[in-house]
Design a protein around this motif. Structure first.
Motif, PDB file in Angstrom:
ATOM      1  N   GLY A  58     -77.367 -47.767 -12.421  1.00 50.15           N
ATOM      2  CA  GLY A  58     -76.640 -46.978 -11.429  1.00 50.15           C
ATOM      3  C   GLY A  58     -77.527 -46.615 -10.249  1.00 50.15           C
ATOM      4  N   GLU A  59     -77.100 -45.578  -9.511  1.00 47.40           N
ATOM      5  CA  GLU A  59     -77.855 -45.154  -8.332  1.00 47.40           C
ATOM      6  C   GLU A  59     -77.893 -43.635  -8.209  1.00 47.40           C
ATOM      7  OE1 GLU A  59     -76.019 -46.857  -4.855  1.00 47.40           O
ATOM      8  OE2 GLU A  59     -77.208 -48.699  -5.014  1.00 47.40           O
ATOM      9  N   MET A  60     -79.042 -43.141  -7.771  1.00 45.63           N
ATOM     10  CA  MET A  60     -79.113 -41.735  -7.357  1.00 45.63           C
ATOM     11  C   MET A  60     -79.368 -41.727  -5.854  1.00 45.63           C
ATOM     12  SD  MET A  60     -81.473 -38.533  -8.617  1.00 45.63           S
ATOM     13  CE  MET A  60     -83.062 -39.299  -8.319  1.00 45.63           C
ATOM     14  N   VAL A  61     -78.432 -41.155  -5.121  1.00 38.11           N
ATOM     15  CA  VAL A  61     -78.541 -41.118  -3.664  1.00 38.11           C
ATOM     16  C   VAL A  61     -78.897 -39.691  -3.237  1.00 38.11           C
ATOM     17  CG1 VAL A  61     -77.334 -41.538  -1.484  1.00 38.11           C
ATOM     18  CG2 VAL A  61     -76.806 -42.944  -3.497  1.00 38.11           C
ATOM     19  N   VAL A  62     -80.023 -39.548  -2.545  1.00 39.50           N
ATOM     20  CA  VAL A  62     -80.455 -38.240  -2.060  1.00 39.50           C
ATOM     21  C   VAL A  62     -80.540 -38.316  -0.541  1.00 39.50           C
ATOM     22  CG1 VAL A  62     -82.273 -36.482  -2.128  1.00 39.50           C
ATOM     23  CG2 VAL A  62     -81.802 -37.869  -4.164  1.00 39.50           C
ATOM     24  N   ASP A  63     -79.800 -37.429   0.128  1.00 39.97           N
ATOM     25  CA  ASP A  63     -79.753 -37.461   1.593  1.00 39.97           C
ATOM     26  C   ASP A  63     -79.469 -38.861   2.124  1.00 39.97           C
ATOM     27  OD1 ASP A  63     -80.097 -34.787   2.139  1.00 39.97           O
ATOM     28  OD2 ASP A  63     -82.291 -34.916   2.105  1.00 39.97           O
ATOM     29  N   GLY A  64     -78.564 -39.548   1.484  1.00 45.66           N
ATOM     30  CA  GLY A  64     -78.137 -40.849   1.981  1.00 45.66           C
ATOM     31  C   GLY A  64     -78.993 -42.040   1.577  1.00 45.66           C
ATOM     32  N   GLU A  65     -80.060 -41.794   0.794  1.00 43.12           N
ATOM     33  CA  GLU A  65     -80.935 -42.903   0.390  1.00 43.12           C
ATOM     34  C   GLU A  65     -81.006 -43.035  -1.121  1.00 43.12           C
ATOM     35  OE1 GLU A  65     -85.049 -43.270   1.849  1.00 43.12           O
ATOM     36  OE2 GLU A  65     -84.371 -42.082   3.575  1.00 43.12           O
ATOM     37  N   VAL A  66     -81.026 -44.251  -1.617  1.00 43.37           N
ATOM     38  CA  VAL A  66     -81.184 -44.456  -3.060  1.00 43.37           C
ATOM     39  C   VAL A  66     -82.625 -44.109  -3.444  1.00 43.37           C
ATOM     40  CG1 VAL A  66     -81.160 -46.148  -4.934  1.00 43.37           C
ATOM     41  CG2 VAL A  66     -79.430 -46.257  -3.123  1.00 43.37           C
ATOM     42  N   ARG A  67     -82.755 -43.233  -4.429  1.00 42.40           N
ATOM     43  CA  ARG A  67     -84.103 -42.794  -4.819  1.00 42.40           C
ATOM     44  C   ARG A  67     -84.319 -42.949  -6.323  1.00 42.40           C
ATOM     45  NH1 ARG A  67     -86.572 -39.234  -1.217  1.00 42.40           N
ATOM     46  NH2 ARG A  67     -88.386 -39.782  -2.464  1.00 42.40           N
ATOM     47  N   HIS A  68     -85.559 -43.268  -6.670  1.00 43.02           N
ATOM     48  CA  HIS A  68     -86.034 -43.219  -8.054  1.00 43.02           C
ATOM     49  C   HIS A  68     -87.272 -42.330  -8.044  1.00 43.02           C
ATOM     50  CE1 HIS A  68     -83.718 -46.519 -10.012  1.00 43.02           C
ATOM     51  NE2 HIS A  68     -83.593 -46.927  -8.761  1.00 43.02           N
TER      52      HIS A  68
END
Ligand code: ADP
Ligand code: ADP
Length: 233
Positions: A58-68
């Motif tokens: 899946g994806e975690m989007v923080v402030d519009g950006e995919v983050r790990h």
């Protein structure tokens, strides 16, 4: 307007699927309550957003950006502050020192302040939120459980958090203390922060929640606003 958005997120520990296909949106000015039995995946969800674990799909989007996130520092510097049950306060250190503790992880103004100024800032911030502590030089261990929770939240707000994740903040507190913390959570929400509240207490969720997410065995079984549930009279 999401600050943090999990889209179809999964997390496997070996062959244990702790989270499966989880969607979660953290919005500014909203308290999202995450409820679920032991083993539902609540801690895992927190750990992903706070940089202790990475997700596996899946994806975690923080402030519009995919983050790990690969460290708590990355989470914190993206504006996500997590207040764990143990609070990460140093019990023998003074109240005001605890207020500034850990701030080397942030872009806070610690380096530029002298002790007198730091005490003044601490006093000001706690007073603003209605939790003035009479003696800031006393060890933080002498504060009540509720005061400690509020201090940890005030610190996160002061150092620029946009999202606060609270892990069972009222679990160890009595009725009166819980009331103080819940009020404080609402004040943070009204100041525009996105709050994620993990709780086992349905009454507390009812009192402060704007949005409810129920996890069961790693899956979201309910995702609804207060209005959708019919609790907003
Ligand atoms: P909760 O916080 O809701 O109690 P957790 O996120 O702690 O749920 O756990 C979700 C599932 O993942 C459980 O089945 C748990 O046993 C498993 N789990 C959690 N952490 C680990 C780990 N480090 N290694 C293996 N399994 C884990
Ligand atoms: P870390 O990756 O930082 O070592 P872990 O996720 O392994 O952290 O462990 C952190 C927490 O998860 C601990 O509270 C631990 O008790 C719990 N935990 C670890 N393994 C399991 C498991 N198999 N089932 C349930 N909880 C677990």
């Amino acid at each position: 307007t999401a600050i943090v958005q999990l889209v179809d997120v999964g997390k496997a520990y070996g062959n244990v699927d702790a989270l499966r296909g989880v969607d979660l949106t953290v919005r500014p000015g909203e308290v999202t309550c995450v409820l679920g039995d032991n083993g539902a995946g609540k801690s895992t969800l927190i750990k992903i957003m706070s940089g202790l674990h990475d997700y596996t799909s899946g994806e975690m989007v923080v402030d519009g950006e995919v983050r790990h996130f690969s460290s708590p520092r990355q989470s914190l510097s993206s504006g996500i502050a997590t207040v764990y049950q143990d609070l990460a306060l140093a019990p023998l250190q003074s109240v005001w020192r605890n207020f500034f503790l850990g701030n080397e992880l942030t872009k806070g103004p610690f380096g530029a302040l002298d002790i007198k100024r730091m005490k003044a800032v601490c006093d000001e911030e706690l007073t603003k939120m209605g939790i003035a502590v009479p003696d800031l030089d006393r060890p933080v261990g002498g504060l009540s459980g509720g005061q400690k929770q509020c201090l940890a939240i005030a610190r996160a707000i002061y150092f620029g958090a946009k999202v606060i994740i609270l892990d069972e903040p009222t679990a160890a507190l009595g009725v009166k203390q819980s009331g103080v913390v819940l009020k404080y959570i609402m004040a943070a929400r009204d100041a525009g922060l996105g709050v994620v509240l993990i709780t086992h207490n349905p009454h507390h969720a009812y009192l402060v929640g704007d949005h409810f997410v129920v996890l069961k065995l790693g899956r979201v079984t309910l995702d609804a606003s207060k209005r959708e549930i019919g609790l907003d009279e």
